[in-house]
Motif scaffolding. Sequence first.
Motif, PDB file in Angstrom:
ATOM      1  N   LYS A   1       0.942  -1.068   0.012  1.00  0.00           N
ATOM      2  CA  LYS A   1      -0.241  -0.019   0.247  1.00  0.00           C
ATOM      3  C   LYS A   1       1.034   0.948   0.415  1.00  0.00           C
ATOM      4  CE  LYS A   1      -4.632  -1.349   2.351  1.00  0.00           C
ATOM      5  NZ  LYS A   1      -5.036  -1.582   3.154  1.00  0.00           N
TER       6      LYS A   1
ATOM      7  N   TRP B   1      -3.277   0.091  -3.347  1.00  0.00           N
ATOM      8  CA  TRP B   1      -2.429  -0.687  -4.226  1.00  0.00           C
ATOM      9  C   TRP B   1      -1.887  -0.829  -5.271  1.00  0.00           C
ATOM     10  CZ3 TRP B   1      -1.383  -4.857  -0.745  1.00  0.00           C
ATOM     11  CH2 TRP B   1      -2.370  -5.138   0.580  1.00  0.00           C
TER      12      TRP B   1
ATOM     13  N   TYR C   1      -4.283   0.772  -6.800  1.00  0.00           N
ATOM     14  CA  TYR C   1      -5.595  -0.022  -7.359  1.00  0.00           C
ATOM     15  C   TYR C   1      -5.868   0.135  -5.780  1.00  0.00           C
ATOM     16  CZ  TYR C   1      -3.491  -2.009 -11.161  1.00  0.00           C
ATOM     17  OH  TYR C   1      -2.970  -2.045 -12.341  1.00  0.00           O
ATOM     18  N   THR C   2      -7.769   0.083  -6.014  1.00  0.00           N
ATOM     19  CA  THR C   2      -7.999   0.376  -4.591  1.00  0.00           C
ATOM     20  C   THR C   2      -8.217  -0.836  -3.581  1.00  0.00           C
ATOM     21  OG1 THR C   2     -10.270   0.107  -5.603  1.00  0.00           O
ATOM     22  CG2 THR C   2      -9.401   2.254  -5.354  1.00  0.00           C
ATOM     23  N   SER C   3      -8.462  -2.123  -4.354  1.00  0.00           N
ATOM     24  CA  SER C   3      -8.070  -3.162  -3.804  1.00  0.00           C
ATOM     25  C   SER C   3      -7.232  -3.931  -4.377  1.00  0.00           C
ATOM     26  CB  SER C   3      -9.633  -3.781  -4.458  1.00  0.00           C
ATOM     27  OG  SER C   3     -10.091  -4.496  -5.503  1.00  0.00           O
ATOM     28  N   LYS C   4      -6.759  -4.893  -2.987  1.00  0.00           N
ATOM     29  CA  LYS C   4      -5.194  -5.861  -3.300  1.00  0.00           C
ATOM     30  C   LYS C   4      -5.817  -6.677  -4.261  1.00  0.00           C
ATOM     31  CE  LYS C   4      -2.926  -9.281  -0.166  1.00  0.00           C
ATOM     32  NZ  LYS C   4      -3.319  -9.731   0.735  1.00  0.00           N
ATOM     33  N   GLN C   5      -7.020  -7.201  -4.346  1.00  0.00           N
ATOM     34  CA  GLN C   5      -7.675  -8.263  -5.498  1.00  0.00           C
ATOM     35  C   GLN C   5      -7.457  -7.770  -6.985  1.00  0.00           C
ATOM     36  OE1 GLN C   5      -9.814  -7.450  -2.925  1.00  0.00           O
ATOM     37  NE2 GLN C   5      -9.865  -9.247  -2.089  1.00  0.00           N
ATOM     38  N   ASN C   6      -7.647  -6.652  -7.234  1.00  0.00           N
ATOM     39  CA  ASN C   6      -7.384  -6.339  -8.506  1.00  0.00           C
ATOM     40  C   ASN C   6      -5.385  -5.684  -8.579  1.00  0.00           C
ATOM     41  OD1 ASN C   6     -10.309  -5.481  -9.089  1.00  0.00           O
ATOM     42  ND2 ASN C   6     -10.337  -3.394  -8.904  1.00  0.00           N
TER      43      ASN C   6
END
Length: 69
Positions: A17, A23, A42-47
């Motif tokens: 982060k 991310w 990226y706003t999410s770890k998954q993305n």
Amino acid sequence: MSVRPNGLKYPCYWMYKDNQSLWRWVYYGDNGEEIAVSSESYTSKQNCLKSVNIMKSSGSSTTYEPPNS
């Protein structure tokens, strides 16, 4: 800027982060040197992980160069 933990095994991707809590990833080569970084956050770890997986699967992509180079 990411702070790398000790004990990474190279080559590898490092996801972290940034200062805005978004991310990003960095790719380190065999020698531990930074080779590539994510071009966006990226706003999410998954993305972020999805982006890493896209990079991992691009190893057989065609390489182009300008004509007469």
